[in-house]
Motif scaffolding. Sequence first.
Motif, PDB file in Angstrom:
ATOM      1  N   ASN A  65       0.825  -1.214   0.000  1.00  0.00           N
ATOM      2  CA  ASN A  65       0.000   0.000   0.000  1.00  0.00           C
ATOM      3  C   ASN A  65       0.858   1.261   0.000  1.00  0.00           C
ATOM      4  O   ASN A  65       0.552   2.242  -0.695  1.00  0.00           O
ATOM      5  N   LYS A  66       1.920   1.242   0.791  1.00  0.00           N
ATOM      6  CA  LYS A  66       2.810   2.395   0.844  1.00  0.00           C
ATOM      7  C   LYS A  66       3.470   2.641  -0.506  1.00  0.00           C
ATOM      8  O   LYS A  66       3.571   3.788  -0.970  1.00  0.00           O
ATOM      9  N   LYS A  67       3.896   1.581  -1.150  1.00  0.00           N
ATOM     10  CA  LYS A  67       4.515   1.706  -2.469  1.00  0.00           C
ATOM     11  C   LYS A  67       3.522   2.272  -3.482  1.00  0.00           C
ATOM     12  O   LYS A  67       3.863   3.134  -4.301  1.00  0.00           O
ATOM     13  N   TRP A  68       2.276   1.809  -3.409  1.00  0.00           N
ATOM     14  CA  TRP A  68       1.260   2.300  -4.346  1.00  0.00           C
ATOM     15  C   TRP A  68       0.963   3.777  -4.099  1.00  0.00           C
ATOM     16  O   TRP A  68       0.829   4.560  -5.036  1.00  0.00           O
ATOM     17  N   ARG A  69       0.871   4.169  -2.822  1.00  0.00           N
ATOM     18  CA  ARG A  69       0.594   5.572  -2.510  1.00  0.00           C
ATOM     19  C   ARG A  69       1.721   6.487  -2.976  1.00  0.00           C
ATOM     20  O   ARG A  69       1.476   7.597  -3.452  1.00  0.00           O
ATOM     21  N   LEU A  70       2.955   6.026  -2.851  1.00  0.00           N
ATOM     22  CA  LEU A  70       4.084   6.841  -3.295  1.00  0.00           C
ATOM     23  C   LEU A  70       4.109   6.985  -4.811  1.00  0.00           C
ATOM     24  O   LEU A  70       4.453   8.048  -5.339  1.00  0.00           O
ATOM     25  N   SER A  71       3.744   5.936  -5.515  1.00  0.00           N
ATOM     26  CA  SER A  71       3.755   5.991  -6.978  1.00  0.00           C
ATOM     27  C   SER A  71       2.527   6.702  -7.539  1.00  0.00           C
ATOM     28  O   SER A  71       2.512   7.063  -8.716  1.00  0.00           O
ATOM     29  N   HIS A  72       1.493   6.894  -6.729  1.00  0.00           N
ATOM     30  CA  HIS A  72       0.276   7.596  -7.162  1.00  0.00           C
ATOM     31  C   HIS A  72      -0.033   8.735  -6.188  1.00  0.00           C
ATOM     32  O   HIS A  72      -1.169   8.890  -5.728  1.00  0.00           O
ATOM     33  N   ALA A  73       0.995   9.517  -5.872  1.00  0.00           N
ATOM     34  CA  ALA A  73       0.844  10.567  -4.854  1.00  0.00           C
ATOM     35  C   ALA A  73      -0.203  11.600  -5.252  1.00  0.00           C
ATOM     36  O   ALA A  73      -1.013  12.033  -4.421  1.00  0.00           O
ATOM     37  N   HIS A  75      -2.808  11.251  -7.231  1.00  0.00           N
ATOM     38  CA  HIS A  75      -4.151  10.660  -7.153  1.00  0.00           C
ATOM     39  C   HIS A  75      -4.608  10.550  -5.699  1.00  0.00           C
ATOM     40  O   HIS A  75      -5.768  10.852  -5.374  1.00  0.00           O
ATOM     41  N   VAL A  76      -3.705  10.137  -4.824  1.00  0.00           N
ATOM     42  CA  VAL A  76      -4.048  10.001  -3.403  1.00  0.00           C
ATOM     43  C   VAL A  76      -4.385  11.363  -2.804  1.00  0.00           C
ATOM     44  O   VAL A  76      -5.361  11.515  -2.055  1.00  0.00           O
ATOM     45  N   LYS A  77      -3.590  12.374  -3.151  1.00  0.00           N
ATOM     46  CA  LYS A  77      -3.831  13.717  -2.623  1.00  0.00           C
ATOM     47  C   LYS A  77      -5.174  14.259  -3.095  1.00  0.00           C
ATOM     48  O   LYS A  77      -5.932  14.857  -2.312  1.00  0.00           O
ATOM     49  N   ALA A  78      -5.487  14.045  -4.370  1.00  0.00           N
ATOM     50  CA  ALA A  78      -6.773  14.514  -4.897  1.00  0.00           C
ATOM     51  C   ALA A  78      -7.938  13.780  -4.235  1.00  0.00           C
ATOM     52  O   ALA A  78      -8.964  14.387  -3.909  1.00  0.00           O
ATOM     53  N   SER A  79      -7.778  12.486  -4.006  1.00  0.00           N
ATOM     54  CA  SER A  79      -8.842  11.709  -3.353  1.00  0.00           C
ATOM     55  C   SER A  79      -9.064  12.186  -1.921  1.00  0.00           C
ATOM     56  O   SER A  79     -10.211  12.322  -1.474  1.00  0.00           O
ATOM     57  N   HIS A  80      -7.972  12.447  -1.204  1.00  0.00           N
ATOM     58  CA  HIS A  80      -8.100  12.951   0.161  1.00  0.00           C
ATOM     59  C   HIS A  80      -8.792  14.313   0.179  1.00  0.00           C
ATOM     60  O   HIS A  80      -9.622  14.581   1.063  1.00  0.00           O
ATOM     61  N   ARG A  81      -8.457  15.156  -0.795  1.00  0.00           N
ATOM     62  CA  ARG A  81      -9.066  16.485  -0.840  1.00  0.00           C
ATOM     63  C   ARG A  81     -10.576  16.377  -1.106  1.00  0.00           C
ATOM     64  O   ARG A  81     -11.384  17.072  -0.475  1.00  0.00           O
ATOM     65  N   ILE A  82     -10.948  15.509  -2.033  1.00  0.00           N
ATOM     66  CA  ILE A  82     -12.375  15.326  -2.337  1.00  0.00           C
ATOM     67  C   ILE A  82     -13.111  14.764  -1.124  1.00  0.00           C
ATOM     68  O   ILE A  82     -14.212  15.211  -0.774  1.00  0.00           O
ATOM     69  N   TYR A  83     -12.488  13.789  -0.472  1.00  0.00           N
ATOM     70  CA  TYR A  83     -13.127  13.193   0.710  1.00  0.00           C
ATOM     71  C   TYR A  83     -13.290  14.228   1.820  1.00  0.00           C
ATOM     72  O   TYR A  83     -14.324  14.270   2.497  1.00  0.00           O
TER      73      TYR A  83
END
Length: 248
Positions: A65-73, A75-83
């Motif tokens: 999961n950590k590796k995926w979050r780092l490679s899709h930073a 996307h993760v940031k945008a998802s957190h902002r929307i949430y």
Amino acid sequence: MVDPSKHHEEQRRYRAENHARILAKEREPASKGTKKKWRADNPQKRAEYQRKYRAKNKEAHAARNKKWRLSHAAHVKASHRIYYVEHRDQEIAKSRIYYAEHRDLQLAYSKIYYAENRERILEQQAGYQHRVKSINTIRHDPDTVYRVVSRAVSSALPRFMRDDVIASMLLAVLEGKLLLELVGARVKDYVTGYNREYDTFKTLSLDAPMGGTDLRRIDLLEAPTPYEPENDEDEDMVMLRGAQSLWR
């Protein structure tokens, strides 16, 4: 009755010995369709298997999961902002509860962060104070701010363009996007933005086709009529030219 432990051991051994063959079979379209259908028909079993796998392989799952979050930073940031936007009240309440339960930890973290980023924090605070000052000034003394902005914008611009640029800059000051101290330095940016938006000084090509037609602008121009000499020239003009006629 078959011993479950022995059965699982035989399955593991078989998969280890035939790893490539099993992977090839699982990648077949028919196998993928079967798995997809099973997951759709058994959502509870699938969720249970996933929970068991995560509990059994906690470290590997966290690392993946950590590796995926780092490679899709992004996307993760945008998802957190929307949430956060969709669950703002819930997130604020959760943050308050966490801060109340871990107040000492948060204070220690804040001190460490401030010590490591002191100059950056001071710069942000100064910028915030300047923005507040500019906003309060335009709210309580708009005439003075208008004079400052009007004096900064060149009067050589067309009246309609100058008024729009001044209005944009006043709105930016009111929103805190433009500081009064930077009005003179930022005029060029707002003039450029106006030209980019409205194409005030855009150069049109005569050979470019007109919108919605195959005609060119040059096709609409009339050819100049050839000048034909007149027999009865003005004698006064002939005299001014030193008695030299244009046609003789």
